[in-house]
Design a protein around this motif. Structure first.
Motif, short mmCIF file in Angstrom:
data_model
loop_
_atom_site.label_atom_id
_atom_site.label_comp_id
_atom_site.label_asym_id
_atom_site.label_seq_id
_atom_site.Cartn_x
_atom_site.Cartn_y
_atom_site.Cartn_z
N ALA A 110 0.83 -1.21 0.00
CA ALA A 110 0.00 0.00 0.00
C ALA A 110 0.86 1.25 0.00
O ALA A 110 0.35 2.36 0.18
CB ALA A 110 -0.93 0.00 1.22
N ALA A 111 2.16 1.09 -0.21
CA ALA A 111 3.06 2.24 -0.26
C ALA A 111 4.26 1.91 -1.13
O ALA A 111 4.79 0.79 -1.09
CB ALA A 111 3.52 2.63 1.14
N VAL A 112 4.70 2.88 -1.90
CA VAL A 112 5.84 2.68 -2.80
C VAL A 112 7.11 2.41 -2.01
O VAL A 112 7.96 1.62 -2.44
CB VAL A 112 6.02 3.93 -3.69
N LYS A 113 7.27 3.05 -0.85
CA LYS A 113 8.52 2.92 -0.09
C LYS A 113 8.82 1.48 0.30
O LYS A 113 9.99 1.07 0.35
CB LYS A 113 8.50 3.81 1.15
N ASN A 114 7.79 0.69 0.59
CA ASN A 114 8.02 -0.70 0.98
C ASN A 114 8.49 -1.55 -0.20
O ASN A 114 9.32 -2.43 -0.05
CB ASN A 114 6.74 -1.28 1.58
N MET A 115 7.94 -1.26 -1.37
CA MET A 115 8.39 -1.97 -2.57
C MET A 115 9.81 -1.53 -2.94
O MET A 115 10.66 -2.36 -3.28
CB MET A 115 7.44 -1.67 -3.74
N THR A 116 10.07 -0.23 -2.85
CA THR A 116 11.40 0.29 -3.18
C THR A 116 12.47 -0.33 -2.29
O THR A 116 13.57 -0.65 -2.76
CB THR A 116 11.42 1.83 -3.02
N ALA A 117 12.15 -0.53 -1.02
CA ALA A 117 13.11 -1.13 -0.09
C ALA A 117 13.50 -2.53 -0.53
O ALA A 117 14.68 -2.93 -0.46
CB ALA A 117 12.52 -1.16 1.32
N LEU A 118 12.54 -3.30 -1.04
CA LEU A 118 12.83 -4.67 -1.48
C LEU A 118 13.57 -4.68 -2.82
O LEU A 118 14.40 -5.54 -3.07
CB LEU A 118 11.52 -5.46 -1.59
N LYS A 121 17.18 -3.92 -2.10
CA LYS A 121 17.88 -5.07 -1.52
C LYS A 121 17.93 -6.25 -2.48
O LYS A 121 18.33 -7.36 -2.11
CB LYS A 121 17.21 -5.48 -0.21
N GLU A 122 17.49 -6.00 -3.72
CA GLU A 122 17.52 -6.99 -4.80
C GLU A 122 16.70 -8.23 -4.47
O GLU A 122 17.01 -9.35 -4.89
CB GLU A 122 18.97 -7.38 -5.15
N GLY A 247 4.69 -6.61 -7.15
CA GLY A 247 5.95 -7.12 -7.69
C GLY A 247 6.11 -8.60 -7.43
O GLY A 247 5.46 -9.18 -6.55
N ILE A 248 6.98 -9.23 -8.22
CA ILE A 248 7.28 -10.65 -8.08
C ILE A 248 8.54 -10.81 -7.24
O ILE A 248 9.56 -10.18 -7.52
CB ILE A 248 7.48 -11.32 -9.45
N VAL A 249 8.47 -11.62 -6.21
CA VAL A 249 9.61 -11.86 -5.33
C VAL A 249 10.62 -12.76 -6.06
O VAL A 249 10.24 -13.79 -6.61
CB VAL A 249 9.17 -12.53 -4.01
N LYS A 250 11.87 -12.35 -6.07
CA LYS A 250 12.90 -13.10 -6.80
C LYS A 250 13.04 -14.55 -6.32
O LYS A 250 13.37 -15.44 -7.09
CB LYS A 250 14.26 -12.41 -6.68
#
Length: 283
Positions: A110-118, A121-122, A247-250
């Motif tokens: 629900a926030a861009v910052k949480n996706m950006t953090a992941l 960290k690749e 997003g898809i988790v690596k």
């Protein structure tokens, strides 16, 4: 004449012997093929094996619960080999779970910052994440409440005893609420009457049960309950735009299936469901 008949009989006997030998040989070859695992039947007669069942674990913001539950039914109906398992919670908490190695195939924040953090960290590929939806922040009060709350300043009134918000550090709705209250110079003033919740759905629950006089939630959450009413929509200029990236988790072990569901969530069929529940699609 007798010699001709005799010769004919001998010829027929020889032909019969040859046919018997040939038949035995064919039977032996069939048995050998079967023992070697080769099916004697034609390809068209082979039994089709059902596709292997796959469980996709989707970590998603709590505010997406209702929409994703409906999408789940439609998707599984058309993909009988897929089982969607949702892990709903605060986006910050879900982010930390993925960082710590918890199983997840997709992340819906629900926030861009949480996706950006992941991404930083690749743990999620930047090319496999996209901002999918948008939302709005509102303040709700009990449906049968009599308090006059029409703007942020009204939350400071003495008759407003409790204001619920999500934990700002882990709940995006709480972070947005803190922005709003800070810009109105009310964050410190309301500390004595604020109660923090683990996610936005708990904020909603506090207001529904009368344990809070008001609470900051998303428009989509307010629409799910007849026990609350929207007191006012928060001025969008007082907080960052609310975007929902997916997003898809690596680390997924089911890349193909994860990509297919990731694509499906971007389809018009899925977007129509999200819109029905109050989300909007970014331009």
């Amino acid at each position: 004449m007798f010699k001709k008949i005799k010769s004919y009989v001998i010829l027929c006997a020889l032909i019969s012997i040859v046919l018997v030998i040939a038949g035995c040989g064919a039977k032996q070859n069939t048995s050998q093929n079967d023992s070697n695992g080769t099916k004697a039947t034609s390809t068209t007669e082979q039994t089709q094996q059902p596709a292997e069942a796959v469980e996709l674990i989707v970590s998603a913001a709590a505010s997406m619960t209702d929409a994703l539950t409906e999408i789940e039914k439609a998707y599984e109906a058309n993909h009988p080999n897929i089982e969607l398992s949702f892990n709903f919670g605060a986006s910050g908490a879900l982010q930390q779970q993925i960082e710590q190695g918890a199983p997840a195939d997709l992340f819906l924040s629900a926030a861009v910052k949480n996706m950006t953090a992941l991404v930083d960290k690749e743990l999620i590929d930047t090319n496999q994440q996209i901002n999918l939806l948008a939302n709005e922040l509102v303040v709700v009060v009990p449906a049968d409440g009599a308090l006059a709350i029409e703007n942020v300043s009204d939350l400071a009134k003495a008759e407003v005893k409790t204001v619920a918000i999500g934990i700002p550090e882990s709940v995006p709705a709480g972070s947005y609420a803190k922005e709003v209250l800070t810009s109105a110079n009310l964050w410190d003033a309301l500390q004595s009457k604020s109660v923090q919740a683990k996610d936005v759905r708990q904020v909603l629950q506090y207001v529904e049960t009368g344990n809070a006089d008001a609470g900051f939630v998303y428009k989509t959450d307010a629409l799910t309950s007849d026990k609350v009413k929207v007191a006012f929509a928060v001025n969008a200029a007082s907080y960052k735009a609310i975007q929902y990236p997916i997003g898809i988790v690596k680390a997924t072990k089911h890349s193909k299936e994860a990509e297919e569901f990731y694509t499906y969530l971007q389809s018009q069929e899925s977007l129509d469901v999200f819109i029905k529940y109050g989300f909007s699609v970014p331009n």
